[in-house]
Design an enzyme around this catalytic site. Structure first.
Site, PDB file in Angstrom:
ATOM      1  N   GLY A 182       0.783  -1.240   0.000  1.00 59.14           N
ATOM      2  CA  GLY A 182       0.000   0.000   0.000  1.00 59.14           C
ATOM      3  C   GLY A 182       0.812   1.286   0.000  1.00 59.14           C
ATOM      4  O   GLY A 182       0.345   2.317  -0.483  1.00 59.14           O
ATOM      5  N   ASP A 209      -5.023   2.552  10.581  1.00 57.10           N
ATOM      6  CA  ASP A 209      -6.449   2.309  10.789  1.00 57.10           C
ATOM      7  C   ASP A 209      -6.637   1.876  12.253  1.00 57.10           C
ATOM      8  O   ASP A 209      -6.651   2.714  13.149  1.00 57.10           O
ATOM      9  CB  ASP A 209      -6.888   1.249   9.774  1.00 57.10           C
ATOM     10  CG  ASP A 209      -8.369   0.984   9.767  1.00 57.10           C
ATOM     11  OD1 ASP A 209      -9.127   1.849  10.209  1.00 57.10           O
ATOM     12  OD2 ASP A 209      -8.786  -0.108   9.313  1.00 57.10           O
ATOM     13  N   GLY A 238      -4.433   0.306  13.902  1.00 61.12           N
ATOM     14  CA  GLY A 238      -3.100   0.430  14.506  1.00 61.12           C
ATOM     15  C   GLY A 238      -2.485  -0.916  14.866  1.00 61.12           C
ATOM     16  O   GLY A 238      -1.360  -0.989  15.342  1.00 61.12           O
ATOM     17  N   LEU A 282       0.795  -1.863  12.758  1.00 60.68           N
ATOM     18  CA  LEU A 282       1.926  -0.982  13.053  1.00 60.68           C
ATOM     19  C   LEU A 282       2.435  -1.130  14.470  1.00 60.68           C
ATOM     20  O   LEU A 282       3.632  -1.042  14.720  1.00 60.68           O
ATOM     21  CB  LEU A 282       1.522   0.472  12.818  1.00 60.68           C
ATOM     22  CG  LEU A 282       1.783   0.951  11.405  1.00 60.68           C
ATOM     23  CD1 LEU A 282       1.303   2.362  11.241  1.00 60.68           C
ATOM     24  CD2 LEU A 282       3.266   0.860  11.059  1.00 60.68           C
ATOM     25  N   LYS A 297      -6.714   7.268  10.015  1.00 63.48           N
ATOM     26  CA  LYS A 297      -8.162   7.100  10.232  1.00 63.48           C
ATOM     27  C   LYS A 297      -8.356   6.880  11.732  1.00 63.48           C
ATOM     28  O   LYS A 297      -8.513   5.738  12.192  1.00 63.48           O
ATOM     29  CB  LYS A 297      -8.620   5.866   9.436  1.00 63.48           C
ATOM     30  CG  LYS A 297     -10.071   5.875   9.028  1.00 63.48           C
ATOM     31  CD  LYS A 297     -10.512   4.504   8.580  1.00 63.48           C
ATOM     32  CE  LYS A 297     -10.339   4.228   7.118  1.00 63.48           C
ATOM     33  NZ  LYS A 297     -10.808   2.857   6.740  1.00 63.48           N
TER      34      LYS A 297
HETATM   35  P1  IMP Z   1      -4.432  -1.505  10.714  1.00 66.03           P
HETATM   36  O1  IMP Z   1      -5.873  -1.802  10.995  1.00 66.03           O
HETATM   37  O2  IMP Z   1      -4.060  -0.138  11.242  1.00 66.03           O
HETATM   38  O3  IMP Z   1      -3.541  -2.599  11.216  1.00 66.03           O
HETATM   39  O4  IMP Z   1      -4.295  -1.421   9.128  1.00 66.03           O
HETATM   40  C1  IMP Z   1      -3.802  -2.474   8.378  1.00 66.03           C
HETATM   41  C2  IMP Z   1      -3.821  -2.212   6.918  1.00 66.03           C
HETATM   42  O5  IMP Z   1      -5.161  -2.303   6.448  1.00 66.03           O
HETATM   43  C3  IMP Z   1      -3.342  -0.859   6.425  1.00 66.03           C
HETATM   44  O6  IMP Z   1      -1.957  -0.723   6.371  1.00 66.03           O
HETATM   45  C4  IMP Z   1      -3.962  -0.867   5.030  1.00 66.03           C
HETATM   46  O7  IMP Z   1      -3.125  -1.565   4.146  1.00 66.03           O
HETATM   47  C5  IMP Z   1      -5.274  -1.587   5.268  1.00 66.03           C
HETATM   48  N1  IMP Z   1      -6.394  -0.605   5.360  1.00 66.03           N
HETATM   49  C6  IMP Z   1      -6.925  -0.051   6.462  1.00 66.03           C
HETATM   50  N2  IMP Z   1      -7.920   0.813   6.140  1.00 66.03           N
HETATM   51  C7  IMP Z   1      -7.990   0.799   4.779  1.00 66.03           C
HETATM   52  C8  IMP Z   1      -8.806   1.510   3.812  1.00 66.03           C
HETATM   53  O8  IMP Z   1      -9.680   2.347   4.105  1.00 66.03           O
HETATM   54  N3  IMP Z   1      -8.558   1.217   2.493  1.00 66.03           N
HETATM   55  C9  IMP Z   1      -7.611   0.330   2.089  1.00 66.03           C
HETATM   56  N4  IMP Z   1      -6.825  -0.331   2.949  1.00 66.03           N
HETATM   57  C10 IMP Z   1      -7.018  -0.106   4.280  1.00 66.03           C
HETATM   58 MG    MG Z   2      -0.563  -1.097   4.834  1.00 67.77          MG
END
Ligand code: IMP
Ligand code: MG
Length: 180
Positions: free
Chosen positions: A46, A104, A106, A109, A132
């Site tokens: 991404g 998103d 987190g 990360l 977000k």
């Molecule tokens: P996390 O929920 O913060 O661990 O996010 C994990 C991954 O989900 C991010 O790095 C994105 O690759 C993907 N992701 C989260 N939200 C979106 C979105 O709105 N569109 C596309 N990919 C998303």
């Molecule tokens: Mg990502």
């Protein structure tokens, strides 16, 4: 269901903001002037576009590396981190600039930052194109944020839905339309 994408952040806005973040990073690392290597780490897939645009605007010497990872778990536990591709360059004693597409929940990360910090870098700076915050489950705060976005599913500029839309030059909100 038909898919529809509405522009949320234009390419022009993204590139302008990317330049601002690059300027902040240039200033910071020039003022440090500690002779330590700086490694830009792209979290595939991404981050690929933001990583490239940001890298082109840095006027400090940097190395580049790539990681592929995913995490399992839910809102109560971050679960295990699966590293499909680790850094090739040693992180020890270096300044790591971690480049992400969106923070998103987190979850990913939080685990990746713990994993990279265990490699003893001189510093770890997190830059994300999008944040977000409404959906955050783990306290991850990026040092540099391109844009704060609402709780909508966004695509483009590297971000996908089922591996598609990554090549859009802008960030758009994806929605589904019921077909008669
Ligand atoms: P996390 O929920 O913060 O661990 O996010 C994990 C991954 O989900 C991010 O790095 C994105 O690759 C993907 N992701 C989260 N939200 C979106 C979105 O709105 N569109 C596309 N990919 C998303
Ligand atoms: Mg990502």
């Amino acid at each position: 269901m038909k898919e529809k994408v509405d522009v949320l952040i234009s390419e022009e806005q993204i590139l302008k903001r990317t330049k601002e973040i690059a300027d902040e990073l240039n200033k910071h690392f020039k003022s440090l002037d500690d002779g330590r290597d700086i490694v830009l780490v792209c979290i595939l897939k991404g981050s690929v576009m933001f990583f490239s645009e940001l890298a082109k605007r840095l006027d400090i010497p940097v190395e580049m590396d790539f990681v592929i990872c995913s995490s399992y778990g839910d809102s109560t536990t971050p679960g295990a981190l699966k590293i499909q591709k680790d850094m090739d360059i040693s992180a020890e004693g270096k300044h790591i600039l971690l480049i992400e597409d969106i923070v998103d929940t987190g979850r990913t990360l939080k685990r990746l930052i713990e994993y990279l910090n265990a490699k003893n870098p001189a510093s770890l700076t997190l830059c994300t194109l999008l944040d977000k915050p409404d959906r955050r489950e783990y306290p991850v705060q990026a040092d540099h944020v391109g844009f704060v976005v609402p709780d909508k599913f966004v695509v483009g500029f590297g971000l996908d839905y089922a591996q598609r839309y990554r090549n859009l030059p802008y960030i758009g909100v994806l929605s589904f339309i019921e077909q008669a």
